[in-house]
Every structure is written in C-alpha cells, then in structure tokens.
Design a protein around this motif. Structure first.
Motif, mmCIF file in Angstrom:
data_model
loop_
_atom_site.group_PDB
_atom_site.id
_atom_site.type_symbol
_atom_site.label_atom_id
_atom_site.label_comp_id
_atom_site.label_asym_id
_atom_site.label_seq_id
_atom_site.Cartn_x
_atom_site.Cartn_y
_atom_site.Cartn_z
ATOM 1 N N LEU A 2 0.834 -1.188 0.000
ATOM 2 C CA LEU A 2 0.000 0.000 0.000
ATOM 3 C C LEU A 2 0.871 1.240 0.000
ATOM 4 O O LEU A 2 1.929 1.269 0.623
ATOM 5 C CB LEU A 2 -0.914 -0.004 1.216
ATOM 6 N N GLU A 3 0.422 2.289 -0.687
ATOM 7 C CA GLU A 3 1.174 3.532 -0.758
ATOM 8 C C GLU A 3 0.275 4.711 -0.455
ATOM 9 O O GLU A 3 -0.945 4.629 -0.566
ATOM 10 C CB GLU A 3 1.744 3.732 -2.175
ATOM 11 N N ALA A 4 0.894 5.817 -0.077
ATOM 12 C CA ALA A 4 0.184 7.080 0.132
ATOM 13 C C ALA A 4 1.116 8.190 -0.306
ATOM 14 O O ALA A 4 2.335 8.034 -0.264
ATOM 15 C CB ALA A 4 -0.198 7.246 1.601
ATOM 16 N N GLN A 11 0.688 16.296 4.968
ATOM 17 C CA GLN A 11 -0.345 15.364 5.425
ATOM 18 C C GLN A 11 -0.406 14.141 4.516
ATOM 19 O O GLN A 11 -0.207 14.247 3.299
ATOM 20 C CB GLN A 11 -1.700 16.058 5.449
ATOM 21 N N ILE A 12 -0.685 12.993 5.128
ATOM 22 C CA ILE A 12 -0.821 11.735 4.395
ATOM 23 C C ILE A 12 -2.122 11.082 4.822
ATOM 24 O O ILE A 12 -2.443 11.029 6.013
ATOM 25 C CB ILE A 12 0.353 10.775 4.699
ATOM 26 N N THR A 13 -2.869 10.573 3.852
ATOM 27 C CA THR A 13 -4.065 9.804 4.155
ATOM 28 C C THR A 13 -3.656 8.351 4.310
ATOM 29 O O THR A 13 -3.048 7.765 3.409
ATOM 30 C CB THR A 13 -5.111 9.931 3.028
ATOM 31 N N ALA A 16 -7.300 2.929 3.574
ATOM 32 C CA ALA A 16 -8.435 2.346 4.302
ATOM 33 C C ALA A 16 -8.117 0.961 4.860
ATOM 34 O O ALA A 16 -8.499 0.643 5.989
ATOM 35 C CB ALA A 16 -9.664 2.290 3.400
ATOM 36 N N ASP A 17 -7.422 0.125 4.082
ATOM 37 C CA ASP A 17 -7.090 -1.222 4.568
ATOM 38 C C ASP A 17 -6.214 -1.159 5.821
ATOM 39 O O ASP A 17 -6.395 -1.936 6.757
ATOM 40 C CB ASP A 17 -6.367 -2.029 3.487
ATOM 41 N N VAL A 18 -5.279 -0.227 5.844
ATOM 42 C CA VAL A 18 -4.395 -0.075 7.010
ATOM 43 C C VAL A 18 -5.198 0.434 8.204
ATOM 44 O O VAL A 18 -5.036 -0.050 9.327
ATOM 45 C CB VAL A 18 -3.218 0.873 6.693
ATOM 46 N N ARG A 19 -6.083 1.412 7.969
ATOM 47 C CA ARG A 19 -6.932 1.929 9.063
ATOM 48 C C ARG A 19 -7.779 0.823 9.664
ATOM 49 O O ARG A 19 -7.911 0.722 10.886
ATOM 50 C CB ARG A 19 -7.823 3.060 8.558
#
Length: 76
Positions: A2-4, A11-13, A16-19
C-alpha cells in the motif's frame, strides 16, 4: 504493498485497509517511532494512561505504606 502520497502541508491519508487493520477511527492518534536502522514504525495510540493503572504491583514485602504527611520530604 500500500502507498500514500504527501500533500504540500505534509499530510498523508492512511489507506483504508491499514486503518481497518489498525482499528483506527476518526480523531484517533498514531505514534511514529524511528528505529536505529532508519525504519519508522507507526502504531495506533489506543491506550490511555488510565489503562495502565494496576499494571505494576507494589513491592510491600511486609512493609506498611507511609502516609505523605509522615514522609520527611523537604524537611531540614
């Protein structure tokens, strides 16, 4: 993997999978720890200081607790 991407404000979002995996919700805090090898670990800050109450057991071994009034703190 996963990347952001980071915004101009730094700021980085978090994906969703990590959250979901971390159990993060709106307003929850995360902690970043940089290790000696340069790796940065992000973890959810899910415990409050109140959650730690009672974690350490007092070592009385036959001694009675001393009241604050009975301590010689700061007395000359």
């Amino acid at each position: 993997m996963l990347e952001a991407s980071m915004t101009s404000k730094g700021q980085i979002t978090i994906p969703a999978d990590v959250r979901r995996q971390m159990g993060l919700g709106t307003g929850e805090r995360v902690v970043f720890t940089t290790l000696d090898d340069g790796t940065t670990v992000m973890r959810a800050k899910t415990r409050s200081i109140q959650d730690l109450r009672g974690l350490l057991k007092p070592e009385h071994k036959g001694r009675k607790p001393v009241a604050v009034e009975d301590m010689d703190i700061g007395k000359a």
